[in-house]
Design an enzyme around this catalytic site. Structure first.
Site, PDB file in Angstrom:
ATOM      1  N   ASN A 168       1.335  -1.414   0.068  1.00 41.98           N
ATOM      2  CA  ASN A 168      -0.432  -0.184  -0.065  1.00 41.98           C
ATOM      3  C   ASN A 168       0.469   1.485  -0.355  1.00 41.98           C
ATOM      4  OD1 ASN A 168       0.432  -1.311   2.382  1.00 41.98           O
ATOM      5  ND2 ASN A 168      -0.970   0.524   3.629  1.00 41.98           N
TER       6      ASN A 168
ATOM      7  N   GLU B 203       4.538  -4.243  12.133  1.00 44.48           N
ATOM      8  CA  GLU B 203       3.481  -2.790  12.376  1.00 44.48           C
ATOM      9  C   GLU B 203       1.988  -3.804  11.605  1.00 44.48           C
ATOM     10  OE1 GLU B 203       0.737  -0.264  11.509  1.00 44.48           O
ATOM     11  OE2 GLU B 203       2.575  -0.195   9.576  1.00 44.48           O
TER      12      GLU B 203
ATOM     13  N   CYS C 261      -2.809   2.124   7.247  1.00 39.40           N
ATOM     14  CA  CYS C 261      -3.326   1.282   8.099  1.00 39.40           C
ATOM     15  C   CYS C 261      -3.632   2.169   8.927  1.00 39.40           C
ATOM     16  CB  CYS C 261      -2.114   0.780   8.418  1.00 39.40           C
ATOM     17  SG  CYS C 261      -0.335   1.463   9.079  1.00 39.40           S
TER      18      CYS C 261
END
Length: 487
Positions: free
Chosen positions: A156, A254, A288
C-alpha cells in the site's frame, strides 16, 4: 540524467550480489487501474533467500567496521537520488500501486528522501552511555548492529514502508534482506535496489527478493536474520511472530488498525468533515492508519455525516494518472472484500449516505450512518474507502467506544478545547494520537507503531526507536589490570 529504472537491467531478475535470475521464474507487474502488464521481475525461491542471507552476513562485518561517516555518506547519496529521480519513481508508484500523484510524491520525498537523510544522521548518533560501577573499572554500554535484518513490506505504501526499516538498519551497520509484496515489486523493491546501487552501497549488503509465501517464510527462518521487520496484516504478523519465537528472533510488527476519529460537539464541522474525508478516503482507504471509525457527538452526528457524504460524492475516482482524488483498489480480491463488508453492514442496519458501488477496481468513497457496533464496517479493519459514523452521548462513551477494539494504532480527536482533547487521548490505548487532526500521519523523525493487535509498539522512526530496533546492547568493562581473585 539516465533512467534509474531502465527495464533491461532488472527484467526477470532479483537483486542479490547483482541482478540475477530468481529460481521461481518471473512475477508480472500489473497496473490496477488498467490491468496492463508493466513489466516482469524475478521471483525468489526459499533457496535464493538462504543464499542471500549467507552473503549478507559475510558482507555485513566489513560494513559495520567502516567509520560512521562512510555509511552516512551512502545514505545521503540515496536521499539525493530519490530527489533527482522523483518523477520517474512517482510514475511507477502511480501506475503499479494505484497511488494518486500527491500520495506518490509523499512516498518519494517524505518517505524516500527524508527517510534516507534521517538515517544518515542516525549513523552519527551517540550509541552508548557511561555507567556507574561499585568496582574499580570503567563501565559502559554500547549498541552494536544485529547483523542481518529481514524486512517484509506491503503493497500500500511500498517505498516508505520498506525504507523506514531498510535505511536505518543499513545506517547502523547491518545488512538487509528485503522481500517486497509481489504486487508492487518494482516500486517497492527494484526502486530501492537501484537507489542503493547507484548510491555506492557495497555489494552484498542489500538483497531485494520479490516472491511468495515461501520466500517470506525463508526470510524468517534463515539463521542469519536476527531481526525481522514486518508490515502487513495482523493475521500474517502473528504467524511471523510465532515462527520467529521458535528461533528466538526479535520481531518488529506494524499491523492492522481500526483507528477512531473522534469529533466532539464543539468541533468546527466543516473542518472536521474535510479531515474525516481525508483520513478515510486518501489512497482509497488502503492505509493502516486510516480513520476507520468516525465517533461523533450525538448533537452533531447527523450533520457531520451529511457533510462527510457531500465530500465523498464530490471526490473524483479513476485512473491515478489523471486529475482524480482516489485511485483504484489494488486487486479484485481486496475490492470484493470491501464490498462484502459494506453490503453486510447495510444488511445489519447501517444507512448508506454515499458510495457503496464500484466499477472495475474503482470503489466509490462510502459513508455509512447509524452503524451498529456489530456491523463489520465498524467492528473490523476495512482497508478501503469506507467511513462508518457512530454517535456518542458523552466523553465517557467516546472513550469507551474508541478503546473498545482489538487494535491500537492511531487516534484523532477534533475539538476547540485542546486540553479536553489531550485528556481524552490519555484514556484510549493507541500508538499515535493527534489532537485536531485526522489519523493518517507519519514522519521519519517520529516514533511509529501500534499496540495490541496493531503491533509491537514504536519500532520505526526517531533515534531511540531505531536504535532499539536494529542494534543489540552490549555491556563493556575495562580495568587497568586484572584483579586478584580469592581462587
Amino acid at each position: 540524467m539516465t533512467d534509474l529504472l531502465e527495464t533491461s537491467r532488472w527484467t526477470g531478475r532479483i537483486f542479490s550480489g547483482g541482478w540475477i535470475p530468481g529460481e521461481n521464474g518471473e512475477i508480472p507487474s500489473v497496473e490496477p487501474a488498467t490491468g496492463a502488464v508493466l513489466g516482469h521481475v524475478g521471483a525468489a525461491s526459499a533457496a535464493d533467500v538462504h543464499r542471500a542471507t549467507a552473503r549478507a552476513a559475510q558482507a555485513q562485518r566489513a560494513w559495520a567496521a567502516l567509520p560512521y561517516q562512510d555509511r552516512a555518506a551512502v545514505l545521503r547519496r540515496a536521499g539525493r537520488l530519490f530527489e533527482d529521480h522523483r518523477e520517474e519513481i512517482e510514475t511507477w508508484l502511480v501506475r503499479e500501486s494505484g497511488a494518486v500523484r500527491a500520495f506518490a510524491g509523499v512516498q518519494t520525498i517524505e518517505g524516500g528522501a527524508e527517510e534516507c537523510h534521517a538515517a544518515a544522521a542516525l549513523a552519527a548518533a551517540p550509541y552508548g552511555e557511561v555507567l556507574r560501577s561499585h568496582q574499580d573499572r570503567f563501565s559502559f554500554s554500547r549498541r552494536l548492529p544485529v547483523g542481518v535484518v529481514g524486512v517484509i513490506s506491503p503493497f500500500n505504501a511500498p517505498v516508505v514502508l520498506a525504507l523506514r526499516a531498510v535505511a536505518p538498519a543499513l545506517a547502523l551497520g547491518n545488512a538487509v534482506v528485503l522481500k517486497p509484496d509481489p504486487r508492487t515489486a518494482v516500486c517497492g523493491g527494484v526502486v530501492l535496489a537501484r537507489i542503493f546501487e547507484e548510491a555506492g552501497l557495497p555489494e552484498g549488503l542489500l538483497h531485494v527478493l520479490p516472491g511468495g509465501a515461501d520466500a517470506g517464510a525463508a526470510v524468517v527462518e534463515a539463521p542469519q536474520t536476527r531481526v525481522i521487520a514486518f508490515t502487513g496484516s495482523t493475521r500474517a504478523g502473528k504467524a511471523i511472530a510465532l515462527a520467529a519465537a521458535r528461533r528466538l528472533k526479535r520481531v518488529h510488527l506494524e499491523l492492522g488498525g481500526n483507528s477512531a476519529l473522534i469529533v466532539l460537539d464543539d468541533a468546527d464541522l466543516d473542518l472536521a468533515a474535510s479531515a474525516g474525508a481525508f483520513g478515510t478516503f486518501h489512497h482509497a482507504g488502503q492505509i493502516c492508519m486510516a480513520s476507520g471509525r468516525h465517533l461523533v457527538h450525538a448533537s452533531v452526528a447527523e450533520r457531520y455525516a451529511e457533510l462527510l457524504a457531500e465530500h465523498a460524492d464530490k471526490l473524483a475516482v479513476g485512473d491515478p494518472r489523471g486529475p482524480v482524488a482516489v485511485g483504484p483498489i489494488i486487486d479484485a480480491g481486496q475490492r470484493d472484500g470491501i464490498h462484502r463488508i459494506v453490503t453486510d453492514s447495510i444488511g445489519a442496519g447501517a444507512r448508506l449516505l454515499a458510495g457503496g458501488t464500484y466499477e472495475d477496481l474503482f470503489y466509490r468513497p462510502t459513508v455509512l450512518a447509524d452503524v451498529p457496533l456489530s456491523a463489520p464496517a465498524y467492528a473490523g479493519e476495512v482497508f478501503g474507502p469506507v467511513a462508518p459514523v457512530v454517535a456518542f452521548a458523552d466523553l465517557d462513551e467516546a472513550a469507551r467506544l474508541a478503546a473498545g477494539t482489538e487494535y491500537g494504532l492511531s487516534l484523532g480527536i477534533l475539538t476547540r478545547d485542546v486540553a479536553k482533547g489531550m485528556a481524552l487521548a490519555e484514556r484510549i490505548p493507541s500508538g499515535l494520537a493527534h489532537i485536531n487532526d485526522q489519523t493518517v500521519n507519519d514522519e521519519a523523525t517520529a516514533p511509529f507503531g501500534g499496540v495490541a493487535e496493531s503491533g509491537t509498539g514504536a519500532r520505526h522512526g526517531g533515534t531511540a526507536a531505531n536504535l532499539e530496533a536494529f542494534t543489540e546492547q552490549q555491556w563493556v568493562t575495562v580495568r587497568g589490570r586484572p584483579p586478584r581473585y580469592p581462587f
